[in-house]
Design a protein around this motif. Structure first.
Motif, PDB file in Angstrom:
ATOM      1  N   LEU A 310       0.820  -1.219   0.000  1.00 34.75           N
ATOM      2  CA  LEU A 310       0.000   0.000   0.000  1.00 34.75           C
ATOM      3  C   LEU A 310       0.855   1.272   0.000  1.00 34.75           C
ATOM      4  CD1 LEU A 310      -2.777  -0.943   2.601  1.00 34.75           C
ATOM      5  CD2 LEU A 310      -2.800  -1.187   0.107  1.00 34.75           C
ATOM      6  N   CYS A 311       2.187   1.117   0.066  1.00 33.42           N
ATOM      7  CA  CYS A 311       3.060   2.288   0.213  1.00 33.42           C
ATOM      8  C   CYS A 311       3.463   2.841  -1.156  1.00 33.42           C
ATOM      9  CB  CYS A 311       4.297   1.905   1.014  1.00 33.42           C
ATOM     10  SG  CYS A 311       5.407   3.291   1.316  1.00 33.42           S
ATOM     11  N   ASP A 312       3.598   4.176  -1.219  1.00 32.02           N
ATOM     12  CA  ASP A 312       3.956   4.821  -2.487  1.00 32.02           C
ATOM     13  C   ASP A 312       5.388   5.358  -2.483  1.00 32.02           C
ATOM     14  OD1 ASP A 312       3.721   6.881  -0.696  1.00 32.02           O
ATOM     15  OD2 ASP A 312       2.143   7.956  -1.757  1.00 32.02           O
ATOM     16  N   CYS A 313       6.239   4.875  -1.573  1.00 32.10           N
ATOM     17  CA  CYS A 313       7.598   5.418  -1.485  1.00 32.10           C
ATOM     18  C   CYS A 313       8.511   4.821  -2.559  1.00 32.10           C
ATOM     19  CB  CYS A 313       8.187   5.206  -0.085  1.00 32.10           C
ATOM     20  SG  CYS A 313       8.929   3.587   0.161  1.00 32.10           S
ATOM     21  N   GLU A 314       9.659   5.477  -2.733  1.00 31.51           N
ATOM     22  CA  GLU A 314      10.625   5.050  -3.749  1.00 31.51           C
ATOM     23  C   GLU A 314      11.073   3.605  -3.490  1.00 31.51           C
ATOM     24  OE1 GLU A 314      14.124   7.538  -3.717  1.00 31.51           O
ATOM     25  OE2 GLU A 314      15.210   6.031  -4.868  1.00 31.51           O
ATOM     26  N   THR A 315      11.290   3.261  -2.225  1.00 28.23           N
ATOM     27  CA  THR A 315      11.752   1.916  -1.877  1.00 28.23           C
ATOM     28  C   THR A 315      10.721   0.865  -2.299  1.00 28.23           C
ATOM     29  OG1 THR A 315      12.901   2.884   0.015  1.00 28.23           O
ATOM     30  CG2 THR A 315      12.542   0.503   0.082  1.00 28.23           C
ATOM     31  N   CYS A 316       9.453   1.119  -1.986  1.00 29.12           N
ATOM     32  CA  CYS A 316       8.410   0.136  -2.312  1.00 29.12           C
ATOM     33  C   CYS A 316       8.130   0.081  -3.809  1.00 29.12           C
ATOM     34  CB  CYS A 316       7.137   0.446  -1.535  1.00 29.12           C
ATOM     35  SG  CYS A 316       7.339   0.114   0.224  1.00 29.12           S
ATOM     36  N   LYS A 317       8.336   1.193  -4.504  1.00 26.38           N
ATOM     37  CA  LYS A 317       8.108   1.190  -5.950  1.00 26.38           C
ATOM     38  C   LYS A 317       9.175   0.392  -6.684  1.00 26.38           C
ATOM     39  CE  LYS A 317       6.046   5.728  -6.490  1.00 26.38           C
ATOM     40  NZ  LYS A 317       6.516   7.069  -6.759  1.00 26.38           N
ATOM     41  N   ILE A 341      13.716   5.763   4.229  1.00 23.60           N
ATOM     42  CA  ILE A 341      12.756   6.415   3.317  1.00 23.60           C
ATOM     43  C   ILE A 341      11.376   5.783   3.519  1.00 23.60           C
ATOM     44  CG2 ILE A 341      12.062   6.533   0.863  1.00 23.60           C
ATOM     45  CD1 ILE A 341      15.023   6.970   0.181  1.00 23.60           C
ATOM     46  N   HIS A 342      11.353   4.460   3.543  1.00 21.52           N
ATOM     47  CA  HIS A 342      10.061   3.786   3.678  1.00 21.52           C
ATOM     48  C   HIS A 342       9.396   4.092   5.031  1.00 21.52           C
ATOM     49  CE1 HIS A 342       6.855   0.952   3.836  1.00 21.52           C
ATOM     50  NE2 HIS A 342       7.308   0.592   5.021  1.00 21.52           N
ATOM     51  N   ASN A 343      10.137   3.947   6.128  1.00 22.29           N
ATOM     52  CA  ASN A 343       9.515   4.133   7.452  1.00 22.29           C
ATOM     53  C   ASN A 343       8.982   5.557   7.638  1.00 22.29           C
ATOM     54  OD1 ASN A 343       9.864   1.522   8.236  1.00 22.29           O
ATOM     55  ND2 ASN A 343      11.563   1.911   9.649  1.00 22.29           N
TER      56      ASN A 343
HETATM   57 ZN   LIG Z   1       7.421   2.203   1.213  1.00 20.48          ZN
END
Ligand SMILES: [Zn+2]
Length: 376
Positions: A310-317, A341-343
């Motif tokens: 559900l996360c939109d951060c660079e790490t998750c992408k 970045i994610h947290n």
């Molecule tokens: Zn993330």
């Protein structure tokens, strides 16, 4: 024009959407402020900070005063120039760091003597000096020097510290007005009073009533989330919230677990900061909408999924759990950056979800939905 404006209120709780105007922009609350104690959000560049959507950073007078030192910051016109950070910054006065980091400290009527935790050198902070230092740092929001006590503290210790904190707050405010009297409103930094009183509800109430009379631009709640039980923390917080004016921002210092932030926003708190999202990231712990995960766990070795779908951060992408797990286990520095970045984005996204829920009048349902998924 008032600096703080409530835009929307939730119908069933004290949660509110508001905006706080500071000299470098408008902060939309509720917010989480990433911690840049030593002029750095650990492992993140300015580009990273901008991408995660941070509206305001938190830094610290005690640390900046000792290192790099105020003379260095003067060369850059303050902390923003030094860090190359364009947005708002709130500075903690350093009362907690004097208390928790320096080996030798002696509190007098006038201020606090302490030895640097870096090189042992002797220093003396007064409420007035700490205002002057924050003027050099040139942060957007300043806080008053306070007296912290250990946890647990006896009632009399907490009462004595509170008494001194209130007297020091008046001195800090006097100095603040002397500095600002010839300044235009748009150029002024704001001043927050600090509410102490340990875990004792009646002292918390006394502190809130006294701070409210001082007409600060906002209130910072200190000395909680320092090892007391959740029950004690929320009881003390309730005593504060019941006695603060509703038309000023309230900042809970050092609180950073998502479940506690949801509960505090429900009680009317607007601002938060904590080192945990980045510290935990460096220990391989990630916050996800389904709870905390430890990335070194064997189950992630071949996991192609992002940390949190559900996360939109660079790490998750861009990266899989398997890759992040490998980076962490190999001691690669990139894992610190990517997990941080994610947290941070996770917590900032929570505050965005809260704003939406308040706007729709559904905060309580949104909190319940978050808790069911997060605490499963
Ligand atoms: Zn993330």
């Amino acid at each position: 024009m008032e600096n703080f404006e409530i835009i929307e209120k939730d119908l069933l709780s004290h949660a509110r959407n508001a905006q706080l105007r500071v000299k470098r922009g408008t902060i939309r609350t509720p917010i989480f402020m990433p911690v840049a104690t030593q002029a750095s959000v650990k492992a993140l560049s300015q580009e990273d900070i901008a991408k995660i959507g941070a509206q305001c950073l938190l830094s610290n007078t005690y640390h900046l005063y000792l290192r790099p030192g105020l003379e260095t910051l003067k060369v850059f016109g303050g902390l923003n120039g030094f860090m190359n950070h364009p947005g708002p910054i709130l500075t903690d006065s350093g009362g907690f760091q004097v208390y928790s980091l320096s080996k030798l400290r002696k509190i007098t009527e006038n201020g606090v003597h302490f030895n640097s935790h870096i090189d042992g050198s002797s220093h003396f902070f007064t409420p007035e000096k700490v205002i002057d230092y924050q003027r050099i740092i040139d942060s957007d929001i300043w806080t008053c020097l306070d007296v912290c006590v250990a946890n647990p503290a006896s009632y009399s210790q907490a009462k004595e510290a509170l008494k001194k904190t209130l007297i020091w707050a008046q001195r800090a405010k006097k100095r603040y007005h002397e500095i600002n009297k010839s300044m235009e409103n748009s150029q002024k930094s704001l001043l927050f009073g600090i509410i102490q009183g340990s875990i004792f509800p009646d002292l918390r109430k006394e502190a809130a009533i006294a701070a409210a009379q001082e007409d600060f631009d906002g209130f910072a709640i200190g000395g909680l989330s320092v090892g007391e039980s959740k029950e004690q923390m929320f009881e003390a917080l309730a005593a504060v919230m019941e006695n603060l004016p509703k038309n000023k921002p309230v900042y809970f210092m050092g609180l950073g677990t998502p479940e506690d932030i949801w509960r505090c926003v429900e009680m009317g708190v607007d601002m938060f900061d904590c080192v945990l999202p980045t510290r935990n990231a460096r220990n391989g712990q990630a916050l996800t909408s389904e709870g905390k995960i430890y990335i070194k766990n064997a189950r992630y070795k071949k996991d192609e999924n992002p940390l949190d779908p559900l996360c939109d951060c660079e790490t998750c992408k861009k990266y899989s759990r398997a890759y992040l797990s490998h980076l962490y286990k190999s001691g690669e520095l990139l894992s610190h950056r990517l997990l941080s970045i994610h947290n941070l984005r996770f917590l900032l996204r929570q505050t965005e979800i809260m704003k939406e829920a308040i706007s729709e009048g559904k905060f309580t349902q949104a909190r319940k939905k978050f808790m069911e998924r997060y605490m499963c």
